[in-house]
Every structure is written in structure tokens, then in C-alpha cells.
Design an enzyme around this catalytic site. Structure first.
Site, PDB file in Angstrom:
ATOM      1  N   ASN A  90       4.153   6.291  -0.421  1.00  0.00           N
ATOM      2  CA  ASN A  90       3.820   5.834   1.146  1.00  0.00           C
ATOM      3  C   ASN A  90       2.094   5.675   1.366  1.00  0.00           C
ATOM      4  O   ASN A  90       1.820   4.868   2.152  1.00  0.00           O
ATOM      5  CB  ASN A  90       4.194   6.879   2.143  1.00  0.00           C
ATOM      6  CG  ASN A  90       3.487   6.920   3.500  1.00  0.00           C
ATOM      7  OD1 ASN A  90       3.954   5.934   4.211  1.00  0.00           O
ATOM      8  ND2 ASN A  90       2.621   7.761   3.696  1.00  0.00           N
ATOM      9  N   SER A 142       5.335  -3.599   3.873  1.00  0.00           N
ATOM     10  CA  SER A 142       4.910  -3.852   4.811  1.00  0.00           C
ATOM     11  C   SER A 142       5.407  -5.310   5.307  1.00  0.00           C
ATOM     12  O   SER A 142       5.474  -6.144   4.355  1.00  0.00           O
ATOM     13  CB  SER A 142       3.000  -4.093   5.083  1.00  0.00           C
ATOM     14  OG  SER A 142       2.851  -4.592   6.234  1.00  0.00           O
ATOM     15  N   TYR A 155      -4.560  -6.257   1.177  1.00  0.00           N
ATOM     16  CA  TYR A 155      -3.298  -5.890   1.879  1.00  0.00           C
ATOM     17  C   TYR A 155      -2.134  -6.584   1.437  1.00  0.00           C
ATOM     18  O   TYR A 155      -0.994  -5.853   0.929  1.00  0.00           O
ATOM     19  CB  TYR A 155      -3.579  -5.374   3.154  1.00  0.00           C
ATOM     20  CG  TYR A 155      -2.559  -4.553   3.915  1.00  0.00           C
ATOM     21  CD1 TYR A 155      -2.547  -2.899   3.495  1.00  0.00           C
ATOM     22  CD2 TYR A 155      -1.591  -4.767   4.643  1.00  0.00           C
ATOM     23  CE1 TYR A 155      -1.518  -2.119   3.981  1.00  0.00           C
ATOM     24  CE2 TYR A 155      -0.664  -3.985   5.281  1.00  0.00           C
ATOM     25  CZ  TYR A 155      -0.637  -2.587   5.017  1.00  0.00           C
ATOM     26  OH  TYR A 155       0.153  -1.995   5.561  1.00  0.00           O
ATOM     27  N   LYS A 159       1.216  -5.331  -0.932  1.00  0.00           N
ATOM     28  CA  LYS A 159       2.495  -4.990  -0.485  1.00  0.00           C
ATOM     29  C   LYS A 159       3.517  -5.999  -1.191  1.00  0.00           C
ATOM     30  O   LYS A 159       4.672  -5.513  -1.499  1.00  0.00           O
ATOM     31  CB  LYS A 159       2.422  -4.965   1.137  1.00  0.00           C
ATOM     32  CG  LYS A 159       1.755  -3.778   1.689  1.00  0.00           C
ATOM     33  CD  LYS A 159       1.934  -2.425   1.096  1.00  0.00           C
ATOM     34  CE  LYS A 159       1.188  -1.470   1.961  1.00  0.00           C
ATOM     35  NZ  LYS A 159       1.495  -0.057   1.900  1.00  0.00           N
TER      36      LYS A 159
HETATM   37  P1  NAI Z   1      -2.509   6.385   7.858  1.00  0.00           P
HETATM   38  O1  NAI Z   1      -3.717   5.775   7.635  1.00  0.00           O
HETATM   39  O2  NAI Z   1      -2.096   7.106   9.364  1.00  0.00           O
HETATM   40  O3  NAI Z   1      -1.944   7.249   6.615  1.00  0.00           O
HETATM   41  C1  NAI Z   1      -2.165   6.997   5.496  1.00  0.00           C
HETATM   42  C2  NAI Z   1      -2.106   8.049   4.263  1.00  0.00           C
HETATM   43  O4  NAI Z   1      -2.299   7.587   3.110  1.00  0.00           O
HETATM   44  C3  NAI Z   1      -3.163   9.108   4.837  1.00  0.00           C
HETATM   45  O5  NAI Z   1      -2.719  10.296   4.787  1.00  0.00           O
HETATM   46  C4  NAI Z   1      -4.288   9.063   3.537  1.00  0.00           C
HETATM   47  O6  NAI Z   1      -5.057  10.013   3.501  1.00  0.00           O
HETATM   48  C5  NAI Z   1      -3.305   8.536   2.571  1.00  0.00           C
HETATM   49  N1  NAI Z   1      -4.264   7.840   1.630  1.00  0.00           N
HETATM   50  C6  NAI Z   1      -4.744   6.763   1.640  1.00  0.00           C
HETATM   51  N2  NAI Z   1      -5.196   6.486   0.401  1.00  0.00           N
HETATM   52  C7  NAI Z   1      -5.204   7.540  -0.476  1.00  0.00           C
HETATM   53  C8  NAI Z   1      -5.521   7.717  -1.804  1.00  0.00           C
HETATM   54  N3  NAI Z   1      -6.330   6.846  -2.483  1.00  0.00           N
HETATM   55  N4  NAI Z   1      -4.865   8.723  -2.371  1.00  0.00           N
HETATM   56  C9  NAI Z   1      -4.005   9.657  -1.601  1.00  0.00           C
HETATM   57  N5  NAI Z   1      -3.775   9.522  -0.234  1.00  0.00           N
HETATM   58  C10 NAI Z   1      -4.155   8.343   0.163  1.00  0.00           C
HETATM   59  O7  NAI Z   1      -1.459   5.021   7.619  1.00  0.00           O
HETATM   60  P2  NAI Z   1       0.237   4.858   8.232  1.00  0.00           P
HETATM   61  O8  NAI Z   1       0.129   4.174   9.157  1.00  0.00           O
HETATM   62  O9  NAI Z   1       0.920   6.359   8.236  1.00  0.00           O
HETATM   63  O10 NAI Z   1       0.787   4.094   6.886  1.00  0.00           O
HETATM   64  C11 NAI Z   1       1.261   4.656   5.628  1.00  0.00           C
HETATM   65  C12 NAI Z   1       2.068   3.598   4.856  1.00  0.00           C
HETATM   66  O11 NAI Z   1       2.762   2.450   5.965  1.00  0.00           O
HETATM   67  C13 NAI Z   1       1.093   2.930   4.248  1.00  0.00           C
HETATM   68  O12 NAI Z   1       1.453   2.250   3.022  1.00  0.00           O
HETATM   69  C14 NAI Z   1       1.030   1.610   5.078  1.00  0.00           C
HETATM   70  O13 NAI Z   1       0.321   0.484   4.428  1.00  0.00           O
HETATM   71  C15 NAI Z   1       2.271   1.459   5.671  1.00  0.00           C
HETATM   72  N6  NAI Z   1       2.320   0.376   6.884  1.00  0.00           N
HETATM   73  C16 NAI Z   1       1.971   1.130   7.997  1.00  0.00           C
HETATM   74  C17 NAI Z   1       2.255   0.162   9.221  1.00  0.00           C
HETATM   75  C18 NAI Z   1       1.714   0.643  10.553  1.00  0.00           C
HETATM   76  O14 NAI Z   1       1.822  -0.081  11.216  1.00  0.00           O
HETATM   77  N7  NAI Z   1       1.185   1.777  10.731  1.00  0.00           N
HETATM   78  C19 NAI Z   1       2.700  -1.304   9.025  1.00  0.00           C
HETATM   79  C20 NAI Z   1       3.268  -1.696   7.581  1.00  0.00           C
HETATM   80  C21 NAI Z   1       2.898  -0.586   6.576  1.00  0.00           C
END
Ligand code: NAI
Length: 247
Positions: A90, A142, A155, A159
Site C-alpha cells: 500500500n 490507482s 505516479y 501504478k
Molecule cells: P498517505 O500519504 O496518507 O499514506 C501513504 C503511506 O505510505 C504513509 O504511511 C507513508 O509513510 C507511507 N510511505 C510512503 N513512502 C514510503 C516508503 N518509501 N517506505 C515506507 N512507507 C512509505 O496516502 P494514502 O492516500 O493512504 O495512499 C495509500 C495508497 O493508496 C498509496 O499507494 C496511494 O498511491 C494509493 N491511492 C490513494 C488514493 C487517494 O485518493 N488517497 C487514490 C489512489 C491510490
């Protein structure tokens, strides 16, 4: 308890969608490895799970892009829990900008976290899953990987790559009782989408048939289904959870 006696690794579980997935799987009985880049966040989420569901979670921190560190971590998690049944890749980042002006650093950073990160964890758990002849791998992609999005060349490519990677491992592992699927969230209310201006959010909502952003729990429910025994005949798929944005 759908996931009684099962062990799940969730990356990026310190907040947002990953946190919701960790809570959901734990609520159905899974023992959860809460992996985050920031130790404080994974500790907090593991404590929250343990307070609500009694002693099922442990916190870990790693940069998912670091192959060696991830292999070491997966070995540690396997030793701590004795097995891994479910992997949810994730963790993800955005570094948006118009493609013509995008720096190579921003391109590489997004690919390294979003795509290599999933590959790293896959390599860390695949052998164990093959030996136990069961496993569930769920990659959080995504809608940008399906339809593209201006300003997100890095991005969207990461994905789309993740979706193709999912299909490859689904094919490679199909006879071993392991399924691999992707979930493609639309616009979900988290820190990632908080940074969008109100004007952009309003524009986006007009494109979504259900006329609103989704919640992290909407993604967690889809992940819980794909991770369950009921989904055993589903593999290599990408399930959009997006209020009808892509259809
Ligand atoms: P967020 O930014 O709230 O959380 C992302 C998490 O990934 C954070 O806990 C961060 O610390 C962790 N992270 C980032 N880079 C990292 C690394 N190098 N090593 C370890 N941990 C790392 O984002 P959200 O919205 O919760 O996104 C979660 C997933 O869902 C992501 O893959 C995002 O691309 C995907 N997503 C989110 C959407 C949205 O609308 N929020 C839409 C489509 C996909």
C-alpha cells in the site's frame, strides 16, 4: 473471524488507507505487521489495534524502496509471526508536475517507492507463501494507472506498472495456491488528497458518478474481500473502487 490464525503485512500502514486496511484485517482476526516509514506512526497504529482487538499487531519501520532492508524485515516478520499469509503493498507517494518539466529525481522517487517497493516486499514473502502453498498478495494501484492523469506521469506509470506486475506474479504463482490482485482506488479522503485545492476537488467530484470522494474503509473492504477465502478463484485482476469514475 475471516482471518483467524492468519498473518498480514501492510505497508504504509501508519495512516490513511493502509491504517484502515490494517484495522479491518485485524478486526477479522488477522495478526498484523504494521509497516510504516515513520516508526512513531506504526507504533501508534499497532497500539490502536492491540487496544481494540487484543494483542494482534506489531509495528515495524522501513523504507520500502530499500531492497536489502525489506528482505531483512520480511525475514524478521516471518520469524516473529512464524508465517505470512497476506501481503498488502500500500505504501505510495506522489511527486506531481507536468511531464516535460518533471525532474529525474521526482520520476525515480515515485517509481522506487510505488513500484520497486511492491517488488521488494513480494520477494521478501513469495518463497514462504510458495512453501506453504497459500497466500494473498494485494497491490494498491490507482485509477491513474488505468486512465492516466495530467501532472502524474511518474505516479500513473508506477501504478500501471504495478497492475502489470500483479498480472505477472498472478500467472507465476497461480498453481501454488497464491492469488495476486490489485485494487485501484479513485479519490479517497486522506493526507494524499488533502493537498488538492478546493477548486480541483470540486472539479473531480463532478466526474465521479456517486458525486463524492471515498473513505479509506471503502478500500479496506475491497482488500478484505480479495484477501479472504471467498476470493480464491479471483487472480490477476484490478478492481477499481472509485464511485464509478472508471467504467
Ligand atoms: P498517505 O500519504 O496518507 O499514506 C501513504 C503511506 O505510505 C504513509 O504511511 C507513508 O509513510 C507511507 N510511505 C510512503 N513512502 C514510503 C516508503 N518509501 N517506505 C515506507 N512507507 C512509505 O496516502 P494514502 O492516500 O493512504 O495512499 C495509500 C495508497 O493508496 C498509496 O499507494 C496511494 O498511491 C494509493 N491511492 C490513494 C488514493 C487517494 O485518493 N488517497 C487514490 C489512489 C491510490
Amino acid at each position: 473471524m475471516k482471518f483467524a490464525n492468519q498473518v498480514a503485512i501492510i505497508t504504509g500502514a501508519g495512516r490513511g488507507i493502509g491504517r484502515a486496511i490494517a484495522l479491518k484485517l485485524a478486526s477479522e482476526g488477522a495478526r498484523v505487521a504494521v509497516v510504516s516509514r515513520t516508526e512513531k506512526n506504526s507504533v501508534q497504529v499497532a497500539e490502536e489495534i492491540n487496544a481494540r482487538f487484543a494483542g494482534l499487531a506489531r509495528p515495524y519501520s522501513v523504507d520500502v524502496a530499500d531492497h536489502a532492508a525489506v528482505q531483512e524485515l520480511c525475514a524478521k516478520i516471518t520469524a516473529d509471526f512464524t508465517r505470512v499469509d497476506i501481503l498488502v503493498n500500500n505504501a505510495g507517494i506522489t511527486r506531481d508536475g507536468l511531464s516535460m518539466r518533471m525532474s529525474v529525481e521526482d520520476w525515480d522517487a515515485v517509481l522506487a517507492t510505488n513500484l520497486r517497493g511492491a517488488f521488494n516486499f513480494y520477494q521478501g514473502v513469495a518463497r514462504g507463501m510458495m512453501k506453504q502453498r497459500s497466500g494473498r498478495i494485494i497491490n494498491i494501484a490507482s485509477v491513474a494507472g488505468l486512465m492516466g492523469n495530467a501532472g502524474q506521469a511518474n505516479y500513473a506509470a508506477s501504478k500501471a506498472g504495478l497492475i502489470a506486475f500483479t498480472k505477472v506474479i498472478a500467472r507465476e504463482l497461480a498453481t501454488r495456491g497464491i492469488t495476486a490482485n490489485a485494487v485501484a482506488p479513485g479519490f479517497i479522503t486522506t493526507d494524499m488528497t488533502d493537498v488538492l485545492s478546493q477548486e480541483i476537488k470540486d472539479g473531480v467530484v463532478k466526474q465521479i458518478p456517486v458525486q463524492r470522494f471515498g473513505e479509506p474503509d471503502d478500500i479496506a473492504s475491497a482488500v478484505a474481500f480479495l484477501a479472504s477465502a471467498e476470493a480464491r478463484y479471483i487472480t490477476g485482476q484490478c478492481l477499481p473502487v472509485d464511485g464509478g469514475l472508471v467504467m
